[in-house]
Write a protein that holds these residues in place. Structure first.
Motif, short mmCIF file in Angstrom:
data_model
loop_
_atom_site.label_atom_id
_atom_site.label_comp_id
_atom_site.label_asym_id
_atom_site.label_seq_id
_atom_site.Cartn_x
_atom_site.Cartn_y
_atom_site.Cartn_z
N TRP A 107 -22.95 24.64 7.06
CA TRP A 107 -23.77 25.64 7.33
C TRP A 107 -25.08 25.62 6.57
CZ3 TRP A 107 -23.15 27.36 11.96
CH2 TRP A 107 -22.05 27.27 12.70
N GLU A 111 -28.80 25.64 8.01
CA GLU A 111 -29.80 26.58 7.74
C GLU A 111 -31.07 26.21 7.10
OE1 GLU A 111 -27.35 29.44 5.35
OE2 GLU A 111 -26.56 30.55 7.29
N PRO A 115 -33.68 26.61 10.14
CA PRO A 115 -33.42 27.94 9.55
C PRO A 115 -33.11 29.11 10.70
CG PRO A 115 -35.48 26.96 8.52
CD PRO A 115 -34.96 26.08 9.82
N ALA A 119 -28.86 30.22 11.23
CA ALA A 119 -28.22 31.42 10.91
C ALA A 119 -27.81 32.09 12.01
CB ALA A 119 -29.59 32.18 10.43
#
Length: 145
Positions: A107, A111, A115, A119
């Motif tokens: 993760w 991210e 981004p 998320a």
């Protein structure tokens, strides 16, 4: 000569750190893994990567070492190196039940490269995450055969 005279605990004669030996081998792999984890936790990912770079090929390809390599690379901002480890198929044979190091790494990496999308994915329902975890377990079983 005591530890204080030889350069302190964790050092061998001559003052060279124990973790600096590229020939540590499988018998010292648990110590290497512990050292890598401590370096990363202490905010020293570049030192962890330098240690990994000195390991033998066999030790470098150990699943737990590769997991820590990707984590250190990510923490150091080297997305390319972190991604290469993940893209080549990361299998951590000693992953304990309930341990989320691999999930967190996955993760965190996504991210950084996407981004907004990662998320959002992290907030998906637990059922989706459970399905992904089951798939990971099946993939590990396939790789162990």
């Amino acid at each position: 000569m005591g530890a204080a005279q030889s350069g302190g605990a964790g050092r061998r004669a001559g003052g060279r750190p124990l973790h600096a030996s590229p020939r540590a081998g499988a018998r010292l792999r648990p110590l290497t893994i512990e050292t890598l984890g401590a370096l990363i936790a202490a905010g020293r990912p570049l030192d962890a990567l330098a240690l990994i770079d000195r390991l033998t090929t066999k030790d470098r390809w150990h699943g737990r070492v590769r997991l820590l390599e990707s984590r250190a690379a990510l923490d150091a901002g080297d997305l390319g190196r972190a991604g290469r480890v993940l893209d080549t198929g990361l299998v951590v044979d000693d992953l304990r039940e309930g341990e989320d190091a691999l999930d967190e790494l996955w993760w965190d990496y996504h991210e950084r490269i996407h981004p907004s999308g990662a998320a959002r994915a992290r907030r998906e329902p637990a059922a989706v995450r459970l399905r992904l975890q089951r798939q990971a377990v099946l993939n590990r079983r396939v790789h162990q055969r």
